[in-house]
Design a protein around this motif. Structure first.
Motif, PDB file in Angstrom:
ATOM      1  N   PHE A 154       2.615  -4.732   0.110  1.00 34.73           N
ATOM      2  CA  PHE A 154       2.733  -4.756  -1.433  1.00 34.73           C
ATOM      3  C   PHE A 154       3.802  -5.736  -1.971  1.00 34.73           C
ATOM      4  CE2 PHE A 154       0.944  -0.796  -0.045  1.00 34.73           C
ATOM      5  CZ  PHE A 154      -0.002  -0.413  -1.203  1.00 34.73           C
ATOM      6  N   ASP A 155       3.850  -6.655  -1.127  1.00 36.14           N
ATOM      7  CA  ASP A 155       4.818  -7.827  -1.358  1.00 36.14           C
ATOM      8  C   ASP A 155       4.166  -8.558  -2.620  1.00 36.14           C
ATOM      9  OD1 ASP A 155       7.069  -9.209  -1.770  1.00 36.14           O
ATOM     10  OD2 ASP A 155       6.761 -10.297   0.258  1.00 36.14           O
ATOM     11  N   TYR A 156       3.895  -8.174  -4.001  1.00 35.89           N
ATOM     12  CA  TYR A 156       3.383  -9.185  -4.812  1.00 35.89           C
ATOM     13  C   TYR A 156       4.486  -9.468  -5.827  1.00 35.89           C
ATOM     14  CZ  TYR A 156      -0.927  -7.254  -3.010  1.00 35.89           C
ATOM     15  OH  TYR A 156      -2.002  -6.761  -2.024  1.00 35.89           O
ATOM     16  N   ASP A 157       4.505 -10.640  -6.421  1.00 28.18           N
ATOM     17  CA  ASP A 157       5.351 -10.886  -7.617  1.00 28.18           C
ATOM     18  C   ASP A 157       4.726 -10.861  -8.879  1.00 28.18           C
ATOM     19  OD1 ASP A 157       7.993 -11.098  -5.799  1.00 28.18           O
ATOM     20  OD2 ASP A 157       7.068 -13.224  -5.423  1.00 28.18           O
ATOM     21  N   HIS A 158       3.283 -11.190  -8.861  1.00 27.14           N
ATOM     22  CA  HIS A 158       2.476 -11.097 -10.046  1.00 27.14           C
ATOM     23  C   HIS A 158       1.146 -10.818  -9.858  1.00 27.14           C
ATOM     24  CE1 HIS A 158       0.380 -13.379 -13.230  1.00 27.14           C
ATOM     25  NE2 HIS A 158       1.713 -13.279 -13.984  1.00 27.14           N
ATOM     26  N   PRO A 159       0.449 -10.302 -10.863  1.00 26.46           N
ATOM     27  CA  PRO A 159      -0.884  -9.818 -10.855  1.00 26.46           C
ATOM     28  C   PRO A 159      -1.788 -10.987 -10.211  1.00 26.46           C
ATOM     29  CG  PRO A 159      -0.103  -9.044 -12.831  1.00 26.46           C
ATOM     30  CD  PRO A 159       0.951  -9.943 -12.346  1.00 26.46           C
ATOM     31  N   GLY A 160      -1.383 -12.124 -10.459  1.00 22.25           N
ATOM     32  CA  GLY A 160      -2.373 -13.344 -10.097  1.00 22.25           C
ATOM     33  C   GLY A 160      -2.363 -13.310  -8.712  1.00 22.25           C
ATOM     34  N   ALA A 198       2.905  -1.549  -7.359  1.00 25.68           N
ATOM     35  CA  ALA A 198       3.387  -2.423  -6.288  1.00 25.68           C
ATOM     36  C   ALA A 198       4.724  -1.872  -5.425  1.00 25.68           C
ATOM     37  CB  ALA A 198       3.676  -3.774  -6.547  1.00 25.68           C
ATOM     38  N   GLU A 199       5.872  -1.220  -6.600  1.00 25.55           N
ATOM     39  CA  GLU A 199       7.222  -0.786  -6.129  1.00 25.55           C
ATOM     40  C   GLU A 199       6.880   0.613  -5.152  1.00 25.55           C
ATOM     41  OE1 GLU A 199      10.889  -0.121  -5.334  1.00 25.55           O
ATOM     42  OE2 GLU A 199      10.050  -1.978  -6.023  1.00 25.55           O
ATOM     43  N   LEU A 200       5.748   1.606  -5.866  1.00 28.74           N
ATOM     44  CA  LEU A 200       5.636   2.699  -4.895  1.00 28.74           C
ATOM     45  C   LEU A 200       5.160   2.360  -3.614  1.00 28.74           C
ATOM     46  CD1 LEU A 200       3.748   4.871  -7.683  1.00 28.74           C
ATOM     47  CD2 LEU A 200       6.004   5.290  -6.391  1.00 28.74           C
ATOM     48  N   GLY A 201       4.086   1.149  -3.604  1.00 26.50           N
ATOM     49  CA  GLY A 201       3.353   0.915  -2.246  1.00 26.50           C
ATOM     50  C   GLY A 201       4.639   0.320  -1.305  1.00 26.50           C
ATOM     51  N   ARG A 202       5.586  -0.204  -1.802  1.00 27.16           N
ATOM     52  CA  ARG A 202       6.494  -0.871  -0.964  1.00 27.16           C
ATOM     53  C   ARG A 202       7.325   0.238  -0.313  1.00 27.16           C
ATOM     54  NH1 ARG A 202       6.606  -5.611  -4.992  1.00 27.16           N
ATOM     55  NH2 ARG A 202       7.915  -4.333  -6.198  1.00 27.16           N
ATOM     56  N   ARG A 203       7.446   1.360  -1.256  1.00 30.07           N
ATOM     57  CA  ARG A 203       8.339   2.497  -0.633  1.00 30.07           C
ATOM     58  C   ARG A 203       7.737   3.220   0.335  1.00 30.07           C
ATOM     59  NH1 ARG A 203      12.629   4.299  -5.308  1.00 30.07           N
ATOM     60  NH2 ARG A 203      13.349   2.516  -6.121  1.00 30.07           N
ATOM     61  N   LEU A 204       6.382   3.349   0.124  1.00 31.73           N
ATOM     62  CA  LEU A 204       5.774   4.324   0.849  1.00 31.73           C
ATOM     63  C   LEU A 204       4.983   3.862   2.033  1.00 31.73           C
ATOM     64  CD1 LEU A 204       4.172   6.263  -2.234  1.00 31.73           C
ATOM     65  CD2 LEU A 204       5.968   7.037  -0.708  1.00 31.73           C
ATOM     66  N   ALA A 205       4.716   2.621   2.013  1.00 35.31           N
ATOM     67  CA  ALA A 205       3.960   1.872   3.127  1.00 35.31           C
ATOM     68  C   ALA A 205       4.762   1.673   4.453  1.00 35.31           C
ATOM     69  CB  ALA A 205       3.310   0.521   2.756  1.00 35.31           C
ATOM     70  N   ASP A 206       4.013   1.786   5.433  1.00 32.40           N
ATOM     71  CA  ASP A 206       4.847   1.512   6.713  1.00 32.40           C
ATOM     72  C   ASP A 206       5.249   0.015   6.803  1.00 32.40           C
ATOM     73  OD1 ASP A 206       4.132   4.034   7.636  1.00 32.40           O
ATOM     74  OD2 ASP A 206       2.188   3.543   8.575  1.00 32.40           O
ATOM     75  N   GLU A 234      -5.785 -12.476  -4.007  1.00 31.03           N
ATOM     76  CA  GLU A 234      -6.454 -11.553  -2.582  1.00 31.03           C
ATOM     77  C   GLU A 234      -7.725 -11.111  -2.765  1.00 31.03           C
ATOM     78  OE1 GLU A 234      -5.309  -7.134  -1.197  1.00 31.03           O
ATOM     79  OE2 GLU A 234      -3.700  -8.820  -0.918  1.00 31.03           O
ATOM     80  N   LEU A 235      -8.140 -10.655  -4.016  1.00 26.55           N
ATOM     81  CA  LEU A 235      -9.395 -10.163  -4.309  1.00 26.55           C
ATOM     82  C   LEU A 235     -10.407 -11.228  -4.145  1.00 26.55           C
ATOM     83  CD1 LEU A 235     -11.349  -7.936  -5.613  1.00 26.55           C
ATOM     84  CD2 LEU A 235     -10.925  -9.123  -7.862  1.00 26.55           C
TER      85      LEU A 235
END
Length: 409
Positions: free
Chosen positions: A238-244, A225-233, A249-250
């Protein structure tokens, strides 16, 4: 089936006619029949034109062994949560919910949730990806895999993994792949993170952390999630606080998982489709007309012995990190093949690649004990995968088995 040559099929498969008749009678007389197989038979890059999946499904459909409890085809997957990963679309030709990447309705549903169109053509499988490392693929993020353990030579792996411009690995402990990595993110173990896992019967169960990961380790979910926030436009993707939140979303993009939330999984988990029939295909199949198509039998592959014996390998899940198999260096061979080769069951043999001119293959020759076994198919030899490892790493498919004494040993 009118053109089906039964005798030729029996000869090509190397099975006894009476045994086929006996199995046919058992299937016909049984109230319920289930087929259990290992992974690989159901398809994939190595399946080629194999007709086994279509034949198994034809048999189950024709005998009424689909859509009832205790029937159907069960693929015994080899990795933890492999079912859940497949459900979520972690395969090269599927979107979440087992929908094809070419399915326009599924693509639109995913695009509405994610805010962009997913690829419309299948990607590469793991073996194809690894083969392209250092060439078409210049950077890789490895999560939950150890590609350096692939059955290939050290030189080949060095070229692939060492040829990347950047390799990032998420791993719990040191592996064969981490020495190649430019960056290693320490990941939490299963007991140190929340999430879900799905078993063979499609039961989704919650994982609950029983402790905190040590040092700088974090869950793979938090790292990704952290990688996604840094790499995504748009970091909000990727703004998730928990796997739930990702599980919920699934449920919005995968019809198989609709109708339940992460909090509703409960202590014992829930089986998908949630709130529906626990047995799939009781009333209809997931096709346009609700019917299952029978597949036309494919041409029979000619049974050609050629040079050498076909190498068949296997093992058990309990063999993992267990050296006992490697300490049992045995090759099993059919009695008729042993007689043809003049093998003495009391004497050691040498097993080598059938390509005798291949100098590299010569270096992988194995000195083994031989066991004559009429349970081994004629024209093949069986070895434990741990024993056959030097051959497998060079993609050896056929071998010759020779008495050590005949080689002057």
């Amino acid at each position: 089936m009118a053109e089906f040559d039964r005798e030729r099929a029996l000869a090509a498969a190397g099975v006894d006619s009476d045994e086929v008749e006996r199995v046919a009678e058992l299937v016909a007389d049984a109230d319920r029949v289930a087929v259990l197989t290992g992974t690989g038979i159901e398809g994939g890059a190595d399946a080629g034109d194999a007709a086994a999946p279509d034949s198994i499904l034809n048999l189950l459909l024709a005998s009424g062994n689909v859509g009832r409890p205790g029937t159907g085809w069960f693929v015994l997957r080899g990795l933890v949560n492999e079912q859940g990963a497949t459900d979520a679309g972690c395969v090269p030709d599927r979107l979440p919910g087992h929908r094809a990447v070419t399915d326009e309705t599924a693509r639109a549903r995913v695009a509405d949730e994610w805010g962009f169109e997913p690829p419309s053509s299948p990607g590469r499988d793991a073996r194809e990806l690894l083969a392209a490392f250092g060439d078409e693929i210049r950077g890789a993020l490895v999560v939950g895999e150890d590609p350096a353990t692939s059955k290939r030579t050290t030189e080949w792996l060095d070229d692939r993994l060492g040829g990347l411009d950047v390799l990032v690995v998420l791993e719990v402990a040191e592996s064969d792949t981490t020495p190649y990595a430019d960056v290693v993110f320490p990941a939490a173990t299963g007991a140190e993170k929340d999430g879900t896992v799905t078993n063979l019967e499609r039961r989704v169960q919650r994982l609950r952390a029983t402790g905190s990961p040590p040092g700088e380790a974090r869950s793979d979910f938090a790292i990704l999630a952290e990688l996604g926030r840094r790499l995504a436009d748009d970091e909000r993707q990727f703004d998730y606080d928990h796997p739930g939140e990702a599980f919920d979303e699934l449920t919005r993009v995968a019809p198989t998982h609709a109708g339940v939330s992460y909090d509703e999984l409960g202590a014992e988990g829930r089986q998908w489709p949630f709130g529906g029939e626990s047995v799939l295909y009781r009333e209809a199949f997931d096709t346009d007309d609700g019917r299952a198509p029978f597949r036309r039998p494919r041409p029979i592959v000619a049974s050609e012995r050629g040079d050498g014996l076909r190498l068949v390998t296997g093992g058990r899940a309990s063999d993992f990190l267990d050296d006992r198999a490697a300490n049992d260096p045995v090759v099993r061979i059919h009695p008729a093949d042993a007689d043809e080769q003049g093998l003495n069951p009391e004497a050691p043999v040498v097993v080598r690649a059938a390509e005798r001119d291949d100098e590299a293959a010569e270096r992988t020759a194995l000195e083994l004990a031989v066991q004559v076994d009429d349970g081994v198919r004629r024209g093949t030899v069986y070895m434990h995968a741990a024993v056959a490892d030097p051959l497998l790493r060079r993609d050896v498919e056929t071998v010759v088995v020779e008495s050590q004494s005949s080689l002057g040993g």
